[in-house]
Design an enzyme around this catalytic site. Structure first.
Site, PDB file in Angstrom:
ATOM      1  N   GLY A 222      52.558  41.547  32.471  1.00  0.00           N
ATOM      2  CA  GLY A 222      52.745  40.268  32.172  1.00  0.00           C
ATOM      3  C   GLY A 222      52.891  39.666  33.603  1.00  0.00           C
ATOM      4  O   GLY A 222      53.232  38.261  33.668  1.00  0.00           O
TER       5      GLY A 222
ATOM      6  N   ARG B 230       6.875  47.479  48.734  1.00  0.00           N
ATOM      7  CA  ARG B 230       6.528  47.382  47.372  1.00  0.00           C
ATOM      8  C   ARG B 230       5.377  46.374  47.100  1.00  0.00           C
ATOM      9  O   ARG B 230       5.385  45.356  47.450  1.00  0.00           O
ATOM     10  CB  ARG B 230       7.732  47.103  46.482  1.00  0.00           C
ATOM     11  CG  ARG B 230       7.427  46.816  45.196  1.00  0.00           C
ATOM     12  CD  ARG B 230       7.196  47.946  44.389  1.00  0.00           C
ATOM     13  NE  ARG B 230       6.948  47.906  42.815  1.00  0.00           N
ATOM     14  CZ  ARG B 230       6.348  48.791  42.026  1.00  0.00           C
ATOM     15  NH1 ARG B 230       6.265  49.852  42.267  1.00  0.00           N
ATOM     16  NH2 ARG B 230       6.534  48.670  41.062  1.00  0.00           N
TER      17      ARG B 230
ATOM     18  N   GLU C 134      43.956  42.089  44.866  1.00  0.00           N
ATOM     19  CA  GLU C 134      44.661  41.684  45.927  1.00  0.00           C
ATOM     20  C   GLU C 134      44.372  39.843  45.972  1.00  0.00           C
ATOM     21  O   GLU C 134      44.200  39.587  47.089  1.00  0.00           O
ATOM     22  CB  GLU C 134      44.153  42.381  47.038  1.00  0.00           C
ATOM     23  CG  GLU C 134      44.456  43.845  47.098  1.00  0.00           C
ATOM     24  CD  GLU C 134      44.318  44.563  48.224  1.00  0.00           C
ATOM     25  OE1 GLU C 134      44.527  43.965  49.124  1.00  0.00           O
ATOM     26  OE2 GLU C 134      44.490  45.792  48.268  1.00  0.00           O
TER      27      GLU C 134
HETATM   28  C1  LIG Z   1      41.123  48.367  40.137  1.00  0.00           C
HETATM   29  C2  LIG Z   1      42.234  47.423  40.247  1.00  0.00           C
HETATM   30  C3  LIG Z   1      43.007  47.950  41.210  1.00  0.00           C
HETATM   31  C4  LIG Z   1      44.377  47.235  41.528  1.00  0.00           C
HETATM   32  N1  LIG Z   1      45.212  47.897  42.482  1.00  0.00           N
HETATM   33  C5  LIG Z   1      46.318  47.514  42.494  1.00  0.00           C
HETATM   34  C6  LIG Z   1      47.562  47.940  43.254  1.00  0.00           C
HETATM   35  O1  LIG Z   1      47.263  48.958  43.986  1.00  0.00           O
HETATM   36  N2  LIG Z   1      48.669  47.319  43.309  1.00  0.00           N
HETATM   37  C7  LIG Z   1      49.223  46.359  42.519  1.00  0.00           C
HETATM   38  O2  LIG Z   1      50.405  45.934  42.424  1.00  0.00           O
HETATM   39  N3  LIG Z   1      48.167  45.578  41.820  1.00  0.00           N
HETATM   40  C8  LIG Z   1      46.968  46.220  41.704  1.00  0.00           C
HETATM   41  N4  LIG Z   1      45.894  45.461  41.142  1.00  0.00           N
HETATM   42  C9  LIG Z   1      46.263  44.281  40.416  1.00  0.00           C
HETATM   43  C10 LIG Z   1      45.567  43.044  40.678  1.00  0.00           C
HETATM   44  O3  LIG Z   1      46.195  42.597  42.013  1.00  0.00           O
HETATM   45  C11 LIG Z   1      45.703  41.974  39.633  1.00  0.00           C
HETATM   46  O4  LIG Z   1      44.727  42.365  38.635  1.00  0.00           O
HETATM   47  C12 LIG Z   1      45.183  40.642  39.896  1.00  0.00           C
HETATM   48  O5  LIG Z   1      46.029  39.941  41.026  1.00  0.00           O
HETATM   49  C13 LIG Z   1      45.058  39.611  38.848  1.00  0.00           C
HETATM   50  O6  LIG Z   1      46.138  39.726  38.146  1.00  0.00           O
HETATM   51  P1  LIG Z   1      45.889  39.758  36.403  1.00  0.00           P
HETATM   52  O7  LIG Z   1      44.980  41.077  36.111  1.00  0.00           O
HETATM   53  O8  LIG Z   1      47.248  39.983  36.033  1.00  0.00           O
HETATM   54  O9  LIG Z   1      44.932  38.607  35.992  1.00  0.00           O
HETATM   55  P2  LIG Z   1      45.984  37.269  35.643  1.00  0.00           P
HETATM   56  O10 LIG Z   1      46.836  36.730  36.611  1.00  0.00           O
HETATM   57  O11 LIG Z   1      46.636  37.314  34.179  1.00  0.00           O
HETATM   58  O12 LIG Z   1      44.565  36.299  35.677  1.00  0.00           O
HETATM   59  C14 LIG Z   1      43.745  36.028  34.776  1.00  0.00           C
HETATM   60  C15 LIG Z   1      42.711  34.982  35.069  1.00  0.00           C
HETATM   61  O13 LIG Z   1      43.218  33.765  35.059  1.00  0.00           O
HETATM   62  C16 LIG Z   1      42.902  33.090  36.362  1.00  0.00           C
HETATM   63  N5  LIG Z   1      44.362  32.470  36.777  1.00  0.00           N
HETATM   64  C17 LIG Z   1      45.531  33.061  36.676  1.00  0.00           C
HETATM   65  N6  LIG Z   1      46.530  31.912  37.092  1.00  0.00           N
HETATM   66  C18 LIG Z   1      45.856  30.823  37.495  1.00  0.00           C
HETATM   67  C19 LIG Z   1      46.151  29.563  37.872  1.00  0.00           C
HETATM   68  N7  LIG Z   1      47.240  29.029  38.311  1.00  0.00           N
HETATM   69  N8  LIG Z   1      44.972  28.817  38.168  1.00  0.00           N
HETATM   70  C20 LIG Z   1      43.865  29.180  37.877  1.00  0.00           C
HETATM   71  N9  LIG Z   1      43.531  30.289  37.353  1.00  0.00           N
HETATM   72  C21 LIG Z   1      44.326  31.157  37.139  1.00  0.00           C
HETATM   73  C22 LIG Z   1      43.045  34.324  37.485  1.00  0.00           C
HETATM   74  O14 LIG Z   1      42.342  34.138  38.600  1.00  0.00           O
HETATM   75  C23 LIG Z   1      42.089  35.319  36.580  1.00  0.00           C
HETATM   76  O15 LIG Z   1      40.911  34.784  36.587  1.00  0.00           O
HETATM   77  C24 LIG Z   1      44.745  46.027  40.801  1.00  0.00           C
HETATM   78  C25 LIG Z   1      43.544  45.549  40.002  1.00  0.00           C
HETATM   79  C26 LIG Z   1      42.537  46.169  39.549  1.00  0.00           C
HETATM   80  C27 LIG Z   1      41.574  45.791  38.490  1.00  0.00           C
END
Ligand SMILES: Cc1cc2nc3c(=O)[nH]c(=O)nc-3n(C[C@H](O)[C@H](O)[C@H](O)COP(=O)(O)OP(=O)(O)OC[C@H]3O[C@@H](n4cnc5c(N)ncnc54)[C@H](O)[C@@H]3O)c2cc1C
Length: 390
Positions: free
Chosen positions: A132, A269, A364
């Site tokens: 969440g 190519r 990140e």
């Molecule tokens: C392969 C992978 C490795 C990772 N490694 C780590 C790790 O080592 N440690 C760790 O803690 N996390 C890690 N992450 C988590 C990563 O940092 C998050 O997935 C990322 O920050 C986005 O969060 P979310 O997936 O919950 O998307 P959400 O926050 O739910 O966002 C969904 C969409 O809505 C957009 N959005 C959200 N809020 C707003 C807003 N206010 N205005 C406009 N757009 C918005 C976002 O940009 C995105 O496009 C990893 C993720 C992946 C996929």
């Protein structure tokens, strides 16, 4: 104004380049073959062997302080080396590194966590994201309740890189709900897997995959608090900040290699009796890729320079991450287009890059979060248009 590298920077960069070309790039063929056969591309032990070999050349702990046996390189030098690493699709990195916030460990924790991580005997992961709370990291819920001299952790982290391999996690947990996440209500803990958390692999479109970590009444002793009680979110933001110029540095290397492949292919190519590079459609793709790559390079180096100047790098790092991540996605797409059907096959690295670089716009800090930071800095007057030259 001087845009060139000094002799020392060039020498270190060239040594890293020679190592990557001689020792790492030759493994690519086997990596692609294994992945086509549905096997892991490269084993952890193989990567370790490479790291130990690089150590003999002096490449050990790019960011690690010299008292811990590292090189303690300036940010610009680290950026240049990460660009060299990007030239290979082998998921290699130089050894001797530890998460930047692990250096907040006290003396006992340094012996138990920091030093073995630097040596590669222990594997860490960093966990702030929850089901969440991703972009909205201040909404984390995983709780740590004080119980005698211990803390009891409950909740879930998700998308944690290395989560399936790590034997300990740096976990940001809520320790005081009333204070709130930004008000000192969170704390970072060093939590061994042996203390009871479990991980579940998450399959993704990229090579490898992160994991979710489940904490069900996991008991952690107070001595495992990293930094101070209440410092968790601050440390989390420090961890994330580090990658914001290194991620696009790596992307520059991918871009340089991929674009060179496109140039070579365009020159050789032949269709309709002439090399495809003689068509304006192909020339424009090459020109746009090169221009964007060059623009990204200076955003990245400027961000690294800001770190080296001791200035707050957030604004420039966000611009480097935003533009660098978008640039590499557009560039790899163009390189695939120039290669036609061959670009889509698993014989070449292009389709792998295509899947791999998509992540750069998400983790990140998503593109949207970088935009939020950049625009907020301007709207609230934290920074001036034109940056340090303004
Ligand atoms: C392969 C992978 C490795 C990772 N490694 C780590 C790790 O080592 N440690 C760790 O803690 N996390 C890690 N992450 C988590 C990563 O940092 C998050 O997935 C990322 O920050 C986005 O969060 P979310 O997936 O919950 O998307 P959400 O926050 O739910 O966002 C969904 C969409 O809505 C957009 N959005 C959200 N809020 C707003 C807003 N206010 N205005 C406009 N757009 C918005 C976002 O940009 C995105 O496009 C990893 C993720 C992946 C996929």
């Amino acid at each position: 104004m001087d845009f060139s590298l000094d002799d020392e920077q060039r020498a270190i960069r060239d040594t890293a380049r020679a190592f990557i070309r001689k020792e790492v790039v030759p493994l690519e063929h086997e990596l692609l073959r294994r992945e086509r056969a549905g096997q892991p591309g490269i084993e952890r032990s193989e990567l370790r062997e490479l790291q130990l070999k690089a150590r003999k050349f002096g490449f050990w702990g790019l960011a690690t302080p010299t008292e811990h046996g590292g090189m303690d390189l300036p940010a610009i030098m680290q950026s240049l080396i990460w660009t060299e690493i990007g030239h290979t699709l082998v998921p290699f990195r130089f050894g001797g590194e530890a998460d930047n916030i692990l250096f907040y460990a006290n003396a006992a924790q340094q012996d138990e966590y920091l030093k073995p991580t630097i040596e590669g005997d222990r594997v860490s992961c960093f966990a702030i994201t929850e089901p969440g709370a991703g972009s909205d990291a201040a909404n984390i819920k995983l709780s740590a309740r004080s119980d005698g001299g211990d803390w009891i952790l409950n909740g879930e982290k998700t998308f944690i890189t290395n989560g399936n391999d790590a034997d300990f996690a740096i976990v940001v947990a809520v320790t005081d709900k009333d204070k709130g996440v930004r008000g000192g209500g969170t704390t970072a803990f060093l939590v061994d897997r042996a203390m009871g958390w479990r991980s579940e692999f998450i399959a993704t479109m990229g090579p490898g995959g992160p994991a979710s970590l489940v904490f069900d009444d996991v008991r952690v002793p107070s001595r495992n608090i990293l930094g101070e009680i209440g410092q968790g979110f601050e440390l989390g933001m420090k961890w994330i900040g580090k990658g914001r110029y290194l991620i696009p540095s790596h992307a520059l290397g991918i871009g340089e290699r991929a674009l060179q492949m496109a140039v070579d292919y365009a020159n050789t190519r032949v269709t309709f009796g002439k090399p495809i590079g003689e068509n304006q459609a192909i020339q424009w793709m090459i020109a746009d890729a090169e221009t964007e790559l060059e623009a990204a390079r200076w955003l990245v180096l400027r961000a690294a320079w800001t770190v080296d100047q001791g200035q707050d790098p957030r604004h420039s790092s966000s611009m480097a991450k935003l533009y660098g991540a978008g640039m590499i996605n557009r560039l790899v797409d163009r390189v695939m287009q120039i290669h036609g059907g061959m670009g889509y096959t698993r014989e070449l690295p292009i389709e792998r890059w295509y899947r791999q670089v998509r992540l750069l716009r998400i983790y990140e800090g998503t593109d949207e979060m970088q935009r939020l930071i950049i625009s907020r800095d301007l709207l609230r007057g934290y920074t001036k248009i034109g940056g340090h030259l303004a």
